[in-house]
Design a protein around this motif. Sequence first.
Motif, PDB file in Angstrom:
ATOM      1  N   THR A 160       0.833  -1.209   0.000  1.00 55.59           N
ATOM      2  CA  THR A 160       0.000   0.000   0.000  1.00 55.59           C
ATOM      3  C   THR A 160       0.864   1.254   0.000  1.00 55.59           C
ATOM      4  O   THR A 160       0.638   2.176  -0.793  1.00 55.59           O
ATOM      5  CB  THR A 160      -0.928   0.008   1.227  1.00 55.59           C
ATOM      6  N   LEU A 164       0.583   0.947  -4.172  1.00 57.50           N
ATOM      7  CA  LEU A 164      -0.812   1.248  -4.474  1.00 57.50           C
ATOM      8  C   LEU A 164      -1.135   2.736  -4.384  1.00 57.50           C
ATOM      9  O   LEU A 164      -1.743   3.311  -5.291  1.00 57.50           O
ATOM     10  CB  LEU A 164      -1.733   0.459  -3.530  1.00 57.50           C
ATOM     11  N   SER A 166       0.691   5.312  -4.636  1.00 55.24           N
ATOM     12  CA  SER A 166       1.360   6.151  -5.637  1.00 55.24           C
ATOM     13  C   SER A 166       0.794   5.951  -7.034  1.00 55.24           C
ATOM     14  O   SER A 166       1.058   6.747  -7.931  1.00 55.24           O
ATOM     15  CB  SER A 166       2.864   5.854  -5.651  1.00 55.24           C
ATOM     16  N   ARG A 167      -0.004   4.887  -7.225  1.00 59.16           N
ATOM     17  CA  ARG A 167      -0.488   4.578  -8.576  1.00 59.16           C
ATOM     18  C   ARG A 167      -2.001   4.603  -8.721  1.00 59.16           C
ATOM     19  O   ARG A 167      -2.514   4.707  -9.838  1.00 59.16           O
ATOM     20  CB  ARG A 167       0.034   3.200  -9.010  1.00 59.16           C
ATOM     21  N   LEU A 168      -2.727   4.509  -7.612  1.00 57.49           N
ATOM     22  CA  LEU A 168      -4.181   4.414  -7.683  1.00 57.49           C
ATOM     23  C   LEU A 168      -4.831   5.403  -6.725  1.00 57.49           C
ATOM     24  O   LEU A 168      -4.271   5.705  -5.655  1.00 57.49           O
ATOM     25  CB  LEU A 168      -4.640   2.995  -7.315  1.00 57.49           C
ATOM     26  N   PRO A 169      -6.016   5.910  -7.053  1.00 56.36           N
ATOM     27  CA  PRO A 169      -6.774   6.705  -6.077  1.00 56.36           C
ATOM     28  C   PRO A 169      -7.209   5.824  -4.925  1.00 56.36           C
ATOM     29  O   PRO A 169      -7.413   4.611  -5.091  1.00 56.36           O
ATOM     30  CB  PRO A 169      -7.970   7.222  -6.887  1.00 56.36           C
ATOM     31  N   SER A 171      -9.997   5.598  -3.425  1.00 55.27           N
ATOM     32  CA  SER A 171     -11.290   4.958  -3.665  1.00 55.27           C
ATOM     33  C   SER A 171     -11.118   3.723  -4.545  1.00 55.27           C
ATOM     34  O   SER A 171     -11.764   2.687  -4.314  1.00 55.27           O
ATOM     35  CB  SER A 171     -12.256   5.944  -4.325  1.00 55.27           C
ATOM     36  N   GLY A 172     -10.248   3.794  -5.544  1.00 53.33           N
ATOM     37  CA  GLY A 172      -9.991   2.640  -6.399  1.00 53.33           C
ATOM     38  C   GLY A 172      -9.358   1.495  -5.638  1.00 53.33           C
ATOM     39  O   GLY A 172      -9.663   0.322  -5.888  1.00 53.33           O
ATOM     40  N   ILE A 173      -8.461   1.818  -4.684  1.00 58.79           N
ATOM     41  CA  ILE A 173      -7.829   0.775  -3.874  1.00 58.79           C
ATOM     42  C   ILE A 173      -8.880   0.021  -3.065  1.00 58.79           C
ATOM     43  O   ILE A 173      -8.895  -1.212  -3.014  1.00 58.79           O
ATOM     44  CB  ILE A 173      -6.761   1.388  -2.948  1.00 58.79           C
ATOM     45  N   GLY A 176     -11.323  -1.981  -5.296  1.00 62.65           N
ATOM     46  CA  GLY A 176     -10.617  -3.162  -5.800  1.00 62.65           C
ATOM     47  C   GLY A 176     -10.449  -4.207  -4.718  1.00 62.65           C
ATOM     48  O   GLY A 176     -10.653  -5.414  -4.955  1.00 62.65           O
ATOM     49  N   THR A 221      -6.862  15.108  -8.402  1.00 63.84           N
ATOM     50  CA  THR A 221      -5.714  14.197  -8.373  1.00 63.84           C
ATOM     51  C   THR A 221      -5.483  13.752  -6.938  1.00 63.84           C
ATOM     52  O   THR A 221      -5.565  14.554  -6.017  1.00 63.84           O
ATOM     53  CB  THR A 221      -4.444  14.892  -8.895  1.00 63.84           C
ATOM     54  N   GLU A 222      -5.204  12.468  -6.750  1.00 64.91           N
ATOM     55  CA  GLU A 222      -4.782  11.976  -5.446  1.00 64.91           C
ATOM     56  C   GLU A 222      -3.302  11.672  -5.530  1.00 64.91           C
ATOM     57  O   GLU A 222      -2.882  10.742  -6.217  1.00 64.91           O
ATOM     58  CB  GLU A 222      -5.575  10.730  -5.055  1.00 64.91           C
TER      59      GLU A 222
END
Length: 499
Positions: A160, A164, A166-169, A171-173, A176, A221-222
């Motif tokens: 994480t 995670l 650094s690459r995903l928002p 909410s997406g984490i 998912g 952007t996150e």
Amino acid sequence: MPRGRGLGPRVAAVLVFGSSAAVLVVEIVALRLLAPYLGLTLETSTMVIGIALTAIALGSWLGGRIADQVEPRRLIGPSLGMSGVVVALTPAVLRSTAEWAPALLLLIGAATILVPGALLAAVTPIVTKLRLTSLAETGTVVGRLSGVGTAGAIVGTVLTGFVLVSRLPVSGILIGLGTLLVIGSALVEWRRRGWNSAPALTLLVMAGGLATVVAPGGCDTETKYHCARVVADPQRDSGRTLVLDGVRHSYVDIDDPTFLKFEYVRAIASVVDTAFPERKPLAAHHLGGGGLTLPRYLAATRPGTRSLVSEIDGGLVRINREHLGLGPQAGIDVRVEDGRLGLRRLDAGSRDLVVGDAFGGVSVPWHLTTEEALTDIRRVLNTDGLYVANLIDHGGMAFARAEVATLSETFEHVALIGEPADIGLDPTATPEGGNLVVLASNRPVDLHATQKALDTRQTGWKIATGDDLTAWTGDAHMLTDDYAPVDQLLQPYSPRSSP
């Protein structure tokens, strides 16, 4: 039939490893979801960690107790499925609560960590119960699964924090992760007896995803550290406001970098303009970048100035380039690094100016406020060098007083700029707090010229120095690397207040 039948060692290890990893993912991401509303402070981190540990303890205890009373195989699938649904719904629930019922945010936030955390933590004792076939192997089974669970927690934390986020928002984490947990639940139930409730849980996870799209509080952007938005100024076509974690952090006029909207930025500019000869190029170092308002200003008003910026958040650097018009501008070099570490790389006496303007949402990086950090700043300044910093505090100004006391022990000359009530120059008025600007150097600064510049820029701010500043500082304690309770000294204020 032995109780371990139907749940081999590999399946048991996968269940324990995955559920333990998921608990840590939920904990870390929940902290990022709450930070825009509660601040990225020591208290917030402590609260989230405490709730997560409570969930683990509660889930382990209840999971083991229930597994002794109910057929354990019946418990694994529902635990994974229910936790997956809660995890997937968490972003929408938390952001909606923060917008429409902020008084309930702590309660709802705690529930979104406690419920899935307890359900996932219950998996380990349930699986352990299934794997125990004889008392002779109790130690081996318990020890192995305990180690597997710890390894899962480590992987969840590292994955994480380093990958995670650094690459995903966020909410997406969570959506998912919720999806993976529901899939795991379906596989477990299918293996046991065929699954007839997967469609219902899948629909709930999908609802969480759709709700997140329409929920308030979204980000453009996150980044690794912030929920960031860029807001256009309706009164200036080229004006942009950088909003980090709900707080207006920087204002940039893309076409006119000499336009300074925020009062504290105008105050810093007034100090620099009067402390150094007009248009003289400077060697400057900036602790914190944000929208790079001051580096742009120096480049425009003092051609030839070299500004080195230490900005820990690479996402903000991308925002500057993609949304705030920062091109390959001469004289501005941005390094993605921690400000304290960046200072160590600078040669002694190499800077005319150091500007401190680093904040993590609504909190202050404590390690940039201590005597040791300020001593390093003094080291990199030349004989006529100047340190100017943006401070923020409210109420009793305990943090600001402590920082001024620390600066007074490090530099020969210190002055404080702010609203008269906030800096003790108007005892009849109640301090409201907000931004203050402190300047420190080992040579005197023309404060009369600085005050004139402040008046010209219509800030309404005044300067406290000498006995006035000593009286205002009072008996405040110095901040050191060994003792810097900055989060506790900072007084609470609304995260939606402006700089």
